[in-house]
Design an enzyme around this catalytic site. Structure first.
Site, short mmCIF file in Angstrom:
data_model
loop_
_atom_site.label_atom_id
_atom_site.label_comp_id
_atom_site.label_asym_id
_atom_site.label_seq_id
_atom_site.Cartn_x
_atom_site.Cartn_y
_atom_site.Cartn_z
N CYS A 125 -0.81 7.48 31.22
CA CYS A 125 0.68 7.53 30.97
C CYS A 125 0.97 6.96 29.54
O CYS A 125 0.61 5.95 29.38
CB CYS A 125 1.44 6.77 32.03
SG CYS A 125 3.13 6.90 31.84
N CYS A 135 2.63 13.03 26.45
CA CYS A 135 3.34 12.66 27.83
C CYS A 135 2.27 13.58 28.48
O CYS A 135 1.96 14.96 28.48
CB CYS A 135 4.73 13.36 28.13
SG CYS A 135 5.08 13.00 29.86
N1 DGL Z 1 3.52 10.78 32.22
C1 DGL Z 1 4.23 9.96 31.50
C2 DGL Z 1 3.63 9.84 29.97
O1 DGL Z 1 2.51 10.07 29.84
C3 DGL Z 1 5.62 10.06 31.50
C4 DGL Z 1 6.53 10.57 32.25
C5 DGL Z 1 7.49 9.50 32.93
O2 DGL Z 1 8.83 9.55 32.05
O3 DGL Z 1 7.22 8.92 33.93
O4 DGL Z 1 4.43 9.26 29.30
#
Ligand code: DGL
Length: 262
Positions: free
Chosen positions: A76, A190
């Site tokens: 993330c 993301c």
């Molecule tokens: N999957 C997450 C990232 O790589 C973010 C998504 C969220 O806002 O929770 O930033």
């Protein structure tokens, strides 16, 4: 660290980390994977830096105690750009983070026009701005924060219909034209966004290279834990939600495509 069936914990706010998980599985199919989605606090893009730091440290302490991972991947960007340093201070287990792939994107761009598409939180971070200063290589780098794409990606994986117009609205600011040159490279900053890649290509006004850092993250994991011997002793991956809710049937179907069984 032992190369024999290590336990790898892959962590994200939701389902986006599956795009990183699938790349690691390709290189270490013998590992025991625990995928943890912090659905209770999703989306991380809406949390303040203090809220996010407190949340991730608390959840991580519990996951480490329960699953005793040999390595943790914070799949993330929104979390990695703020919590990685603190996690490494507090816990002894090695962490691999996911941060915007600005360096390879700028190295690959022919037109020298690169956009970085992430959550509003990720593109606002000092960490991301420092990556542009240090690795922008003179490219014109535009930061685009999306309010809704992570939520749309979750909806898609949960079997809901999502409109191309909604996707187009979110990605269109990434496509710029200046002095006869166009954006040719977009960083997927993301981990949820590769889940929407087919749709991105469908609505994109012109073809671009989408830079997904997942294969590079998988290589980093192998650099730390080594290559596996064989897949003979492969252990089924565990999927868990911090809400402790069971995955709904349509999500279970999607997760089977990522190698989980229910
Ligand atoms: N999957 C997450 C990232 O790589 C973010 C998504 C969220 O806002 O929770 O930033």
């Amino acid at each position: 660290m032992t190369a024999a069936s290590p336990t790898i914990l892959v962590f994200d706010s939701g389902l986006g980390g599956l795009t990183v998980h699938r790349e690691i599985v390709k290189l270490r199919p013998d590992a025991r994977f625990v995928y943890a989605a912090d659905d209770e606090a999703f989306p991380y893009g809406r949390l303040s830096e203090v809220e996010l730091l407190t949340r991730v440290i608390a959840v991580m302490a519990g996951l480490i105690e329960t699953h005793r991972p040999d390595l943790i991947v914070i799949a993330c960007n929104t979390a990695s750009t703020i919590v990685l340093a603190e996690l490494r201070t507090r816990f002894t287990v090695p962490f691999v983070g996911t941060v915007p792939a600005i360096k390879p994107a700028c190295a690959a761009s022919q037109t020298r026009m690169v956009s970085v598409l992430g959550t509003e939180a990720t593109v606002a971070r000092e960490y991301t701005k420092a990556l542009i200063r240090d690795f922008g290589q003179g490219c014109d780098v535009t930061l685009i924060g999306s309010k809704r794409l992570a939520v749309l990606a979750e909806a898609l994986l949960n079997g809901e219909d999502i409109d191309d117009e909604d996707i187009a609205e979110e990605i269109m600011p990434c496509f710029l034209e200046k002095d006869g040159a166009r954006t040719d490279t977009i960083v997927l900053a993301c981990t949820h966004y590769p889940l929407l890649l087919e749709r991105f290509n469908r609505v994109a006004p012109w073809p671009v290279t989408w830079l997904d850092p997942a294969p590079a993250i998988a290589k980093r994991v192998v650099a730390l834990i080594g290559h596996g011997e064989s897949v003979a002793g492969a252990v089924p991956s565990i999927f868990l939600l911090t809400s402790k809710r069971p995955a709904a049937p349509l999500l279970q179907a999607a997760l089977r495509g990522f190698g989980f069984s229910f």
